[in-house]
Scaffold this motif. Structure first.
Motif, PDB file in Angstrom:
ATOM      1  N   ALA A 204       0.859  -1.493   0.411  1.00 23.35           N
ATOM      2  CA  ALA A 204      -0.678   0.088   0.082  1.00 23.35           C
ATOM      3  C   ALA A 204       0.867   1.570   0.596  1.00 23.35           C
ATOM      4  CB  ALA A 204      -1.138  -0.286   1.164  1.00 23.35           C
ATOM      5  N   GLY A 205       2.345   1.453   0.187  1.00 20.73           N
ATOM      6  CA  GLY A 205       2.678   2.692   0.389  1.00 20.73           C
ATOM      7  C   GLY A 205       3.750   2.732  -0.699  1.00 20.73           C
ATOM      8  N   ARG A 206       3.388   2.157  -1.533  1.00 24.47           N
ATOM      9  CA  ARG A 206       3.797   2.483  -2.880  1.00 24.47           C
ATOM     10  C   ARG A 206       3.184   3.883  -3.892  1.00 24.47           C
ATOM     11  NH1 ARG A 206       4.635  -3.001  -5.225  1.00 24.47           N
ATOM     12  NH2 ARG A 206       5.684  -4.237  -3.658  1.00 24.47           N
ATOM     13  N   ARG A 207       1.947   3.990  -3.338  1.00 26.88           N
ATOM     14  CA  ARG A 207       1.352   5.223  -4.082  1.00 26.88           C
ATOM     15  C   ARG A 207       0.220   5.404  -3.798  1.00 26.88           C
ATOM     16  NH1 ARG A 207       1.807  -0.018  -8.051  1.00 26.88           N
ATOM     17  NH2 ARG A 207      -0.319  -0.074  -7.286  1.00 26.88           N
ATOM     18  N   GLY A 208      -0.822   6.288  -4.531  1.00 27.55           N
ATOM     19  CA  GLY A 208      -2.142   6.810  -3.575  1.00 27.55           C
ATOM     20  C   GLY A 208      -1.933   7.516  -2.262  1.00 27.55           C
ATOM     21  N   TRP A 209      -3.696   6.903  -1.830  1.00 26.88           N
ATOM     22  CA  TRP A 209      -3.486   7.160  -0.623  1.00 26.88           C
ATOM     23  C   TRP A 209      -2.491   6.108   0.294  1.00 26.88           C
ATOM     24  CZ3 TRP A 209      -9.436   6.926  -2.019  1.00 26.88           C
ATOM     25  CH2 TRP A 209      -9.504   8.117  -2.553  1.00 26.88           C
ATOM     26  N   GLY A 210      -2.814   5.540   0.168  1.00 30.87           N
ATOM     27  CA  GLY A 210      -1.846   4.177   0.770  1.00 30.87           C
ATOM     28  C   GLY A 210      -0.100   5.316   1.154  1.00 30.87           C
ATOM     29  N   LYS A 211       0.433   5.316  -0.509  1.00 34.65           N
ATOM     30  CA  LYS A 211       1.393   6.287  -0.201  1.00 34.65           C
ATOM     31  C   LYS A 211       1.412   7.528   1.284  1.00 34.65           C
ATOM     32  CE  LYS A 211       5.445   8.192  -2.571  1.00 34.65           C
ATOM     33  NZ  LYS A 211       5.822   8.647  -3.994  1.00 34.65           N
ATOM     34  N   GLN A 212       0.087   8.408   0.976  1.00 30.04           N
ATOM     35  CA  GLN A 212       0.463   8.816   1.946  1.00 30.04           C
ATOM     36  C   GLN A 212       0.474   8.869   3.178  1.00 30.04           C
ATOM     37  OE1 GLN A 212      -3.030  11.058  -0.706  1.00 30.04           O
ATOM     38  NE2 GLN A 212      -2.512  12.990   1.146  1.00 30.04           N
ATOM     39  N   VAL A 213      -0.325   7.332   3.222  1.00 27.98           N
ATOM     40  CA  VAL A 213      -0.352   7.205   5.030  1.00 27.98           C
ATOM     41  C   VAL A 213       0.698   6.906   5.424  1.00 27.98           C
ATOM     42  CG1 VAL A 213      -1.690   5.612   6.442  1.00 27.98           C
ATOM     43  CG2 VAL A 213      -3.299   7.035   4.442  1.00 27.98           C
ATOM     44  N   TYR A 214       1.164   6.180   4.389  1.00 23.96           N
ATOM     45  CA  TYR A 214       2.604   4.924   5.646  1.00 23.96           C
ATOM     46  C   TYR A 214       3.176   6.511   5.827  1.00 23.96           C
ATOM     47  CZ  TYR A 214       1.132   0.722   5.558  1.00 23.96           C
ATOM     48  OH  TYR A 214       0.468  -0.217   6.227  1.00 23.96           O
ATOM     49  N   THR A 215       3.656   7.790   4.820  1.00 25.12           N
ATOM     50  CA  THR A 215       4.632   8.875   4.640  1.00 25.12           C
ATOM     51  C   THR A 215       4.236   9.468   6.141  1.00 25.12           C
ATOM     52  OG1 THR A 215       4.884   9.469   2.428  1.00 25.12           O
ATOM     53  CG2 THR A 215       5.174  10.997   3.546  1.00 25.12           C
ATOM     54  N   MET A 216       2.626   9.742   6.509  1.00 27.16           N
ATOM     55  CA  MET A 216       2.362  10.143   8.116  1.00 27.16           C
ATOM     56  C   MET A 216       3.542   9.074   9.274  1.00 27.16           C
ATOM     57  SD  MET A 216      -1.757  11.234   7.459  1.00 27.16           S
ATOM     58  CE  MET A 216      -1.581  12.059   6.419  1.00 27.16           C
ATOM     59  N   VAL A 217       3.279   8.208   8.654  1.00 22.43           N
ATOM     60  CA  VAL A 217       3.658   7.158  10.050  1.00 22.43           C
ATOM     61  C   VAL A 217       4.896   6.937   9.570  1.00 22.43           C
ATOM     62  CG1 VAL A 217       4.157   4.420  10.497  1.00 22.43           C
ATOM     63  CG2 VAL A 217       2.376   5.425   9.096  1.00 22.43           C
ATOM     64  N   ASP A 218       5.702   7.714   8.457  1.00 26.75           N
ATOM     65  CA  ASP A 218       7.218   7.445   8.769  1.00 26.75           C
ATOM     66  C   ASP A 218       7.447   9.055   9.774  1.00 26.75           C
ATOM     67  OD1 ASP A 218       7.827   5.177   7.752  1.00 26.75           O
ATOM     68  OD2 ASP A 218       8.278   6.644   5.222  1.00 26.75           O
ATOM     69  N   GLU A 219       6.716  10.263   8.938  1.00 25.90           N
ATOM     70  CA  GLU A 219       7.079  10.990   9.619  1.00 25.90           C
ATOM     71  C   GLU A 219       6.654  11.404  11.801  1.00 25.90           C
ATOM     72  OE1 GLU A 219       5.676  13.874   6.019  1.00 25.90           O
ATOM     73  OE2 GLU A 219       4.118  14.018   7.400  1.00 25.90           O
ATOM     74  N   GLY A 220       6.197  10.386  11.703  1.00 31.89           N
ATOM     75  CA  GLY A 220       5.710  10.116  13.325  1.00 31.89           C
ATOM     76  C   GLY A 220       4.617  10.238  12.942  1.00 31.89           C
ATOM     77  N   ARG A 221       3.637  10.639  12.252  1.00 29.28           N
ATOM     78  CA  ARG A 221       2.071  11.085  13.423  1.00 29.28           C
ATOM     79  C   ARG A 221       1.098  10.441  13.451  1.00 29.28           C
ATOM     80  NH1 ARG A 221       0.270  15.732   9.383  1.00 29.28           N
ATOM     81  NH2 ARG A 221       1.361  14.676   7.695  1.00 29.28           N
ATOM     82  N   LEU A 222       1.695   8.785  12.869  1.00 31.24           N
ATOM     83  CA  LEU A 222       0.458   8.243  13.411  1.00 31.24           C
ATOM     84  C   LEU A 222       1.283   6.990  13.493  1.00 31.24           C
ATOM     85  CD1 LEU A 222      -2.649   7.952  11.934  1.00 31.24           C
ATOM     86  CD2 LEU A 222      -1.631   6.867   9.213  1.00 31.24           C
ATOM     87  N   SER A 223       1.239   6.130  14.019  1.00 34.43           N
ATOM     88  CA  SER A 223       1.454   4.669  14.179  1.00 34.43           C
ATOM     89  C   SER A 223       1.358   3.817  13.009  1.00 34.43           C
ATOM     90  CB  SER A 223       0.996   3.560  15.864  1.00 34.43           C
ATOM     91  OG  SER A 223      -0.540   3.234  15.492  1.00 34.43           O
TER      92      SER A 223
END
Ligand code: HEM
Length: 402
Positions: A204-223
């Protein structure tokens, strides 16, 4: 001097919203419940149904007295993540704020252009002859949403056809554990496996909303866990529901050719037409709450801890709010007053997406379809929490010269 009567006990009913009969015609049967009372204790399940427009609005907006931490029939299910839907502030506020970032104005603009291109391709591709007979569920709603929604999410192409079983199980999981519940969960099992795999960061982390969500995880904003739940929630909430709003539009216009002619003559009515479809045929029949404290609703006393059913479909047909509620009328005055997307802090996260998708399809149809008509009765889906059709046979008459 003002006087007020003490609240009375909630009227009791033996109505079962989940019988085969009720599922085949929830507009009629939930409607009869609404005409019985604004709040009804459903004895069989020991839940409290809120049935009328103004009480639904009041309860839906009162998040302190009516919490979402527990909901009628909301036992844990792998098909329906508890994230957001079953949270109260402050947890709910934080996660919803992050999730709304996925739908910024700029990203909606880009998606809107894609939706219109795809809808144009789909509808012009279907209209190859002067008149075409088709099933609106398979050929329009499912074909369109499987492409645009899953592209937006960043899902792989392979296995997409499974998702309808996942979404169907999700819309039958906040419901009593009856035969239908277990059947839908069994049919959905292979799809659940596909969804579990495709909500992980690696896919999911490669494209689209999935990528945006996992970027938030990487930024420490979401577990990591909440990230995965959020992607899964979007899979569960945004697929069947939007197929529904598209198919339900086609059904409503096929049955009401005068309204299609009106829209063709005045396309500026398109946004109102979409709101009217949402009121008339809402893809979500009910959701839930729990009474956090003893509360009075319309003079009835709802006990603390009572599981509550929010009967959105019934509210959309409430004659005490809507004039001629059973008439499909794209010019009705209070057309935007429906609560098909809920109300209050839990109102639908994806409502702009749902409207954009429906608008894109109807815009392409306005360009290519002169008139449409039903060719056989539709098949109503056996769905407990959702409302929709598994088959809508129609004929489109082309606006193009062949
Ligand atoms: C016509 C299509 C849709 C309908 C009728 C619909 C209906 C609803 C309703 C009634 C609720 C409120 C739940 C409540 O208050 O109890 C809701 C919440 C939600 N919907 Fe939708 N929905 C649709 C499309 C979508 C789409 C496309 C997405 C995702 C892109 C989505 C994601 C969500 C989420 C995440 C929530 C939870 C919001 C919260 O708890 O704050 N929905 N939806």
């Amino acid at each position: 001097m003002t006087t007020s009567n003490p609240p009375s006990a909630v009227p009791v009913s033996d109505y079962d919203p989940f019988t085969t009969e009720a599922l085949a015609d929830p507009i009629r049967y939930d409607g009869e419940l609404r005409e019985y009372a604004s709040v009804v204790h459903l004895a069989k399940y020991d839940v409290y149904a809120v049935t009328r427009q103004s009480e639904l609005r009041r309860v839906g907006r009162d998040r302190k007295k009516f919490s979402s931490k527990s909901r009628a029939f909301a036992d844990p299910s792998p098909f329906k993540p508890p994230l957001m839907l079953m949270q109260d502030p402050p947890e709910h506020t934080a996660i919803k704020k992050l999730a709304l970032e996925l739908f910024s104005k700029e990203s909606l603009r880009t998606l809107d252009a894609t939706f219109h291109d795809e809808a144009e391709r789909l509808v012009s591709g279907v209209m190859t002859e002067d008149s075409v007979e088709l099933d609106a569920v398979a050929s329009i709603g499912t074909a369109f949403i499987t492409k645009v929604f899953l592209d937006a999410l960043g899902a792989p192409e392979e296995g997409r056809e499974l998702l309808k079983h996942f979404a169907d199980a999700a819309l039958n999981s906040t419901a009593p554990k009856n035969d239908l519940y277990f059947r839908k969960h069994a049919i959905g099992a292979p799809a659940l496996e596909w969804v579990e795999r495709n909500t992980q960061r690696e896919t999911a982390g490669r494209r689209g909303w999935g990528k945006q969500v996992y970027t938030m995880v990487d930024e420490g904003r979401l577990s990591e866990e909440d990230g995965q739940q959020l992607v899964k929630l979007i899979f569960a909430a945004g697929f069947d529901t939007t197929i529904g709003s598209i198919v339900n539009s086609i059904r409503a216009f096929a049955d009401n050719p005068d309204q299609w002619a009106l829209l063709k003559a005045n396309p500026a009515l398109l946004d109102d037409a979409i709101e009217e479809v949402l009121r008339y045929y809402p893809p979500v029949r009910y959701t839930g709450r729990v009474a956090a404290v003893e509360s009075e609703v319309d003079g009835f006393l709802v006990p603390e801890g009572a599981p509550v059913m929010m009967m959105w479909l019934s509210g959309g047909r409430d004659p005490s709010f809507w004039e001629n509620p059973d008439v499909f009328d794209i010019r009705r005055e209070n057309v935007a007053g429906h609560m098909t997307f809920g109300v209050g802090i839990h109102s639908c996260l994806g409502q702009h997406i749902a409207r954009m998708e429906t608008r894109a399809v109807l815009t392409a149809m306005l360009a290519h379809v002169e008139t449409l008509e039903p060719t056989a009765p539709p098949e109503v889906a056996d769905n407990m929490q959702g409302f929709g059709f598994t088959k809508v046979p129609v004929r489109f008459f082309s606006a193009d010269k062949h």
